[in-house]
Design an enzyme around this catalytic site. Structure first.
Site, mmCIF file in Angstrom:
data_model
loop_
_atom_site.group_PDB
_atom_site.id
_atom_site.type_symbol
_atom_site.label_atom_id
_atom_site.label_comp_id
_atom_site.label_asym_id
_atom_site.label_seq_id
_atom_site.Cartn_x
_atom_site.Cartn_y
_atom_site.Cartn_z
ATOM 1 N N GLU A 249 3.799 -0.987 -21.833
ATOM 2 C CA GLU A 249 4.377 -1.768 -20.736
ATOM 3 C C GLU A 249 4.956 -0.758 -19.757
ATOM 4 O O GLU A 249 6.002 -0.165 -20.007
ATOM 5 C CB GLU A 249 5.463 -2.713 -21.261
ATOM 6 N N CYS B 124 11.125 -2.926 -13.944
ATOM 7 C CA CYS B 124 9.712 -2.575 -13.730
ATOM 8 C C CYS B 124 8.991 -3.666 -12.956
ATOM 9 O O CYS B 124 7.936 -3.416 -12.359
ATOM 10 C CB CYS B 124 9.021 -2.311 -15.067
#
Length: 491
Positions: free
Chosen positions: A265, A299
């Site tokens: 991720e 993010c």
């Protein structure tokens, strides 16, 4: 669960806001790392044999314990990550749900029946009559064929083994749980390497899970230097490494991981498209929330905003006004929206990118400065491809806003990046929403919301350089298990 030799050195963990010492953390040696791996092997032998309800009960008890320690956990997160208290409490609430949802999935997660009587011709090829004679599909052998087709296939999922989890600093509890909770729910063991800036929250979580009844060796926390972390990534005793962090580090991990599974991720520079028919007040409020709160350290944080020309000036004015209203300062105070970024190096890099964009023609509508680790919420316009502030992941409280003429142009620009984690758009035209879904390569598209929207049971992951694999409890459990197929002929 905390790997620490008797002669271990200790490291001071400091607040990124004022550098005060939050706590001490033992630094694992090579011997500690080896002990953690051996413990994880033993722990896996125990975890894989636990009934579902036992694993589920452990996770649910951990959720209940965390609820009673919610304020303690929130203050620890705020202290070592520099996260404002409102957001720290929100993270703990998500973690409470995450554990409870993992408990539910531990009970219900299963395989499936595989139909084996779908095609008569294949069945005839795979089976024969007595003495090797072929079965006549249309004649007297029809009953024999039907009887012989009484086969059932069952695909069951089994835990794969010890898992190495490497977690980031920005959600030191809940992003850790996105790795640990599904791994334990599925029956695996975990060695957890937390972010070097925020290991104390992982220790707190390990203590809670131990109190909840997690077996010895099922979870070890290893705070170690990078060379030892790389050694673990290469170690063949791990069946999987799951990592959240920068794209550069993530793809390096994949390159050195060998045969093991890898889930990544990674980064993003998420875009938001604001159409002329949108609720502009909602869009501006959510873009501020998703772009600068907690120093923009998401993010999936909002970074690039594209507003339709007809409403560009009005939206830009709203955006600047709402961004300017954010309160900046000490994250331990109750009314703060924006605290520090994680360290001085990050603050310096963000400032350099802002300055470089200005020199290259960008206009500063708000902010643009920093002091120590606090970067002022910043809004830029007249940015373009080729600027780091547009092309890379800023991971700071910086928004860019630019106009677009056609929706197709907006989607192309939003998609013209090496990242593809999540995107957002504001419109009441469902045709545009589905057009964007088809042409915008992101793992998640939020309509009438911003990319930071995430409920912890939904599938989460990216396209392109934003990673491989999916998180979200059930989806992560699929990544952390393997299928065995059983066929039974019960005729």
């Amino acid at each position: 669960m905390m790997q620490e030799g008797g002669d271990a050195t200790r490291e001071s963990i400091r607040s990124p806001y004022d550098r005060r010492i939050v706590g001490e953390m033992p630094v694992a040696s090579a011997r500690d790392v080896e002990e953690a791996i051996v413990a994880a092997q033993r722990g896996f032998d125990v975890m894989r044999k636990l009934p579902r309800f036992v694993r589920a009960d452990i996770l649910q008890r951990a959720s209940d314990i965390l609820r009673t320690r919610k304020e303690e956990a929130a203050r620890l997160i705020s202290s070592e990550a520099g996260k404002p208290m409102f957001d720290s409490r929100g993270e703990v609430s998500r973690a409470i749900f995450n554990l409870s949802n993992a408990a539910s999935e531990a009970r219900s997660f299963s395989g499936e029946e595989i139909p084996l009587d779908m095609d008569a011709g294949i069945f005839q090829y795979q089976t024969t009559g007595e003495g090797g004679a072929r079965i006549n599909l249309d004649g007297a052998d029809a009953d024999k064929l039907r009887a012989g087709a009484r086969r059932i296939g069952i695909a069951r999922r089994f835990p794969i083994g010890p898992i190495l989890a490497i977690a980031p600093f920005n959600f030191p509890l809940n992003l850790v749980l996105h790795k640990v909770a599904p791994a334990l729910a599925a029956g695996n063991s975990v060695v957890l390497k937390p972010a070097p800036q925020t290991p104390l929250t992982s220790v707190l979580l390990a203590d809670i899970l131990r109190e909840a009844g997690l077996p010895d060796g099922a979870l070890s926390v290893v705070h170690c230097p990078v060379p030892l972390a790389e050694q673990m990534v290469r170690d063949e005793r791990f069946e999987m490494v799951t990592f959240t962090g920068s794209a550069k580090v993530g793809w390096h991990i994949k390159a050195i991981a060998g045969r093991k599974r890898v889930a990544l991720e990674l980064g993003g520079n998420a875009a938001v498209i604001v159409c002329a028919d949108a609720d502009l007040e909602l869009a501006a409020s959510r873009c501020v929330r998703g772009g600068v709160v907690y120093g923009g350290q998401y993010c999936i944080g909002v970074q690039r905003i594209l507003a339709e020309q007809a409403i560009h000036e009005e939206f830009m004015s709203l955006l600047v006004r709402k961004t300017a209203a954010c309160k900046v300062g000490d994250p331990s105070q109750e009314d703060i929206d924006v605290g520090p970024v994680i360290d001085q190096g990050s603050a310096d890099r963000i400032q350099q990118w802002i300055d470089a964009a200005k020199e290259d023609g960008a206009s500063v509508l708000l902010g643009g400065s920093s002091a120590n680790t606090v970067v002022q919420p910043t809004v830029l316009s007249n940015t373009r491809s080729g600027m780091k502030i547009e092309d890379e992941e800023v991971f700071g409280p910086v928004l860019t806003v630019n106009p677009f003429a056609t929706f197709e142009e907006a989607v192309r620009r939003a998609n013209s990046t090496k990242y593809g984690l999540q995107g957002g758009m504001f419109t009441n035209d469902l045709r545009r929403a589905f057009q964007a879904l088809e042409n915008w390569d992101v793992g998640g598209l939020m309509v009438n919301d911003v990319p930071i929207y995430r409920i912890d049971n939904m599938p989460f992951g990216g396209w392109k350089e934003s990673g491989i694999g999916r998180e979200g409890t059930r989806y992560a459990m699929q990544e952390m298990t393997e299928i065995k197929h059983l066929m039974i002929n019960y005729n």
